[in-house]
Design an enzyme around this catalytic site. Structure first.
Site, short mmCIF file in Angstrom:
data_model
loop_
_atom_site.label_atom_id
_atom_site.label_comp_id
_atom_site.label_asym_id
_atom_site.label_seq_id
_atom_site.Cartn_x
_atom_site.Cartn_y
_atom_site.Cartn_z
N LYS A 13 77.31 33.18 -5.51
CA LYS A 13 77.04 32.30 -5.58
C LYS A 13 77.40 31.68 -3.99
CE LYS A 13 79.17 28.94 -2.95
NZ LYS A 13 78.59 28.16 -2.01
N GLU B 70 85.12 40.74 3.67
CA GLU B 70 84.66 41.12 4.41
C GLU B 70 84.46 39.70 5.46
OE1 GLU B 70 82.73 43.63 5.81
OE2 GLU B 70 82.83 44.73 4.09
N CYS C 131 79.17 37.73 13.05
CA CYS C 131 81.32 38.57 12.08
C CYS C 131 80.45 39.17 13.40
CB CYS C 131 81.39 38.28 11.02
SG CYS C 131 79.66 40.26 10.32
N GLU D 262 87.11 32.65 17.08
CA GLU D 262 85.51 33.07 16.70
C GLU D 262 84.75 31.45 16.95
OE1 GLU D 262 84.77 34.34 13.02
OE2 GLU D 262 82.80 35.87 13.38
P1 NAP Z 1 83.05 30.25 4.99
O1 NAP Z 1 83.14 29.01 4.66
O2 NAP Z 1 84.83 31.17 4.47
O3 NAP Z 1 82.31 30.47 3.72
C1 NAP Z 1 81.49 31.95 2.99
C2 NAP Z 1 81.14 31.44 1.16
O4 NAP Z 1 82.31 31.59 0.08
C3 NAP Z 1 79.90 30.25 1.57
O5 NAP Z 1 79.14 30.67 0.21
C4 NAP Z 1 81.11 29.25 1.06
O6 NAP Z 1 80.40 28.36 -0.08
C5 NAP Z 1 81.75 30.11 0.18
N1 NAP Z 1 83.54 29.47 -0.21
C6 NAP Z 1 84.24 28.26 0.67
N2 NAP Z 1 85.25 28.06 0.27
C7 NAP Z 1 85.51 28.29 -1.23
C8 NAP Z 1 86.52 28.56 -1.89
N3 NAP Z 1 87.37 27.75 -1.80
N4 NAP Z 1 86.50 29.60 -2.71
C9 NAP Z 1 85.13 30.16 -2.91
N5 NAP Z 1 83.98 30.33 -2.50
C10 NAP Z 1 84.33 29.37 -1.20
O7 NAP Z 1 82.11 31.74 5.93
P2 NAP Z 1 81.14 30.35 5.89
O8 NAP Z 1 80.95 29.58 7.49
O9 NAP Z 1 79.28 30.70 5.61
O10 NAP Z 1 80.72 31.26 7.37
C11 NAP Z 1 80.83 32.01 8.42
C12 NAP Z 1 82.35 33.59 8.82
O11 NAP Z 1 81.91 34.69 7.73
C13 NAP Z 1 82.45 33.73 9.99
O12 NAP Z 1 84.26 34.25 9.98
C14 NAP Z 1 82.16 35.23 10.06
O13 NAP Z 1 82.40 36.33 10.97
C15 NAP Z 1 81.90 35.68 8.71
N6 NAP Z 1 80.85 36.83 8.41
C16 NAP Z 1 81.54 38.08 8.23
C17 NAP Z 1 81.18 38.90 8.08
C18 NAP Z 1 81.36 40.44 8.11
O14 NAP Z 1 80.08 41.36 7.20
N7 NAP Z 1 82.96 40.90 7.95
C19 NAP Z 1 79.61 39.02 8.43
C20 NAP Z 1 79.51 37.50 7.97
C21 NAP Z 1 80.11 36.70 8.66
P3 NAP Z 1 80.03 26.84 0.93
O15 NAP Z 1 79.09 27.31 1.27
O16 NAP Z 1 79.80 26.04 -0.54
O17 NAP Z 1 81.77 25.93 2.00
#
Ligand code: NAP
Length: 483
Positions: free
Chosen positions: A178, A252, A286, A386
């Protein structure tokens, strides 16, 4: 091959593009111009169920029991197809996500290397023989789990999807991905290429809302392992759901990474590293070195050098070769980052450069300037949360002890960078910095064969490296006694 001219983009299930149940779609736009690229099918729970069923059938009938050598060759074929199409995929990524073409090309190349790395491991997923008393044989087997579920973010859509899919597939699992709602296109291109090398149903991609399609994927009883990359809040929710059905979840999550520069560092290298770690991908990383810790004696020089470099870095559309930083992924993200900057200014924090919107960029793109604040209090919102945008805060320290204390003063622990020419100090820092990855004199850096994972609230488990395979296998201990 998926093309940006298509204008409608369907789900990819069982080796073919298919409309979502009820025909629901959502717009996807170009962050560099604000233009609508096209409409993307939005998976409903029934579509996710179909994708899981397709993955399950392929696991049972073919992929799960395939000769590991042949599985590796299929992954190699996939990597080759991707290599032939790498420029087109990079263009899709830049158009949908906003990053510069150079960055997108690097992401795609990294992803291909990741598949190649795991292709070489398919026939090395092995247990061990254990010495036990008596005339019996005791050994372990590593078996694939079945269908794995992958939820990816929008900052590195292609690379991070592949990062978790490649070890899962190499270990003999099939997968449903997804992708993030803002950036689904490169994942659909990925699935299409996979179907030319892997059996239909080995990789299915279901764009759709996280709270609907993502949630169904996470909760689906036939999904036997989860990999999530995204925010800490969502990751914790997903981790709880994984526990409720007793399946492993690699999480992650977020970061607030320190980048520590000592007075004995090579300052040119450290300045370049600070720019790369702070502003690559418009700071939407991240592993962004968003907290720059500089020893007091060199702080003024470092800040001046950095400000000069940032003021001379062209910001513009990712497709424009001159751009060194692209837009933020969406207007929503831009406004969220702007709010951080406005709050910081209202608190009287010292803005060195940036803070506004650049001139000469397309009016409806989501651009922000490369922004630097100095003398930022450690307890300010800007220093603790962040921001996930092109904003770096500078903090000064007197000595190594204080540097480590400030660096570790965060609930996150993903990555830490340090610049020093004192190798004794470098060794001490590699122990003392609380992070899943520490890099000395280089930022940021990673390879498919190097494990990547966070400490503290930055996550659980590892992607990349041999370790990632462990997440996608179940171990069985076998005793064998002669009758
Ligand atoms: P996010 O809002 O948590 O969304 C990530 C993914 O999860 C998206 O595909 C989102 O779908 C989905 N999602 C949201 N709610 C969900 C639920 N209840 N059940 C299942 N899936 C769900 O994060 P983001 O804003 O896209 O990404 C930014 C964050 O990612 C930052 O905090 C960054 O640090 C972190 N990150 C970490 C790494 C690492 O390797 N540690 C790498 C990259 C990014 P939708 O798009 O449809 O909302």
């Amino acid at each position: 091959m998926l093309s940006l001219e298509d204008k409608t983009f369907d789900l990819f299930i069982g080796g073919e593009f298919t409309e979502a149940a009820g025909g629901q779609t959502a717009e996807t736009t170009n962050p560099g111009t604000g233009e609508v690229i096209g409409h993307v099918a939005q998976a409903q729970p029934a579509d996710v169920d179909e994708a899981v069923a397709s993955a399950h059938a392929t696991f049972e009938d073919e992929w799960g029991s395939m000769d590991p050598y042949k599985r590796g060759r299929a992954l190699e074929d996939w990597a080759e197809i991707l290599w032939d199409r790498r420029d087109r995929i990079a263009k899709v990524e830049t158009t949908d996500q906003g990053k510069t073409l150079r960055e997108a090309q690097a992401d795609v190349a990294f992803a291909i290397k990741t598949i190649e790395y795991y292709a070489g491991l398919t026939d090395k997923v092995q247990g061990e023989e254990i010495p036990v008393p008596g005339s019996r044989l005791n050994f372990t087997r590593k078996e694939p789990l079945g269908v794995t579920g992958h939820v990816s973010p929008w900052n590195y859509p292609f690379q991070l999807a592949v990062r978790s899919l490649a070890p899962a597939l190499a270990a003999g699992n099939t997968a449903v991905l997804k992708p993030a709602s803002w950036t689904p296109l490169s994942s659909l291109a990925l699935a299409e290429t996979a179907s030319q090398a892997l059996p239909d149903g080995a990789l299915n991609v279901v764009p759709g809302r996280g709270s609907l399609a993502g949630d169904r994927l996470v909760e689906h009883p036939d999904v036997r392992a989860l990999s999530f990359t995204g925010s800490t809040d969502t990751g914790i929710q997903i981790g709880k759901k994984a526990m409720e059905k007793c399946v492993p979840a690699t999480l992650e999550l977020g970061g607030k990474c320190p980048n520590v520069v000592f007075e004995d560092a090579e300052l040119d290298k450290a300045t370049k590293g600070a720019i790369f770690a702070g502003y690559m991908n418009a700071g939407q990383m991240c592993w962004a070195g968003s907290r720059l810790l500089v020893q007091e004696s060199i702080a003024d020089d470092v800040v001046d050098n950095l400000a000069h470099a940032l003021e001379n870095t062209p910001v513009g559309p990712g497709t424009d070769e001159a751009s060194q930083m692209g837009p933020l992924v969406s207007e929503q993200r831009k406004q969220e980052v702007k709010e951080y900057i406005e709050i910081a200014e209202s608190e009287g924090l010292d803005l060195v450069t940036g803070g506004g919107e650049p001139d000469d960029v397309p009016e409806d793109g989501h651009y922000l300037e490369q922004t630097l604040f100095k003398d930022v209090p450690r307890d300010s919102q800007l220093a603790r949360e962040e921001v996930f945008g092109p904003v770096v805060t500078v903090h000064t320290f007197e000595d190594e002890e204080e540097a480590v204390e400030i660096a570790n003063d965060t609930e996150y622990g993903l990555y830490a960078y340090a610049y020093t020419s004192d190798m004794g100090r470098a060794m001490r820092l590699s122990e003392e910095l609380e992070a899943g990855v520490v890099s000395i004199n280089e930022s940021p850096i990673t390879f498919p064969q190097s494990p990547f994972g966070g400490h503290k609230e930055s996550g659980i488990g590892h992607e990349q490296g041999k370790e990632a395979i462990e997440h996608y296998t179940k171990q069985k201990t076998v005793f064998f006694k002669q009758p």
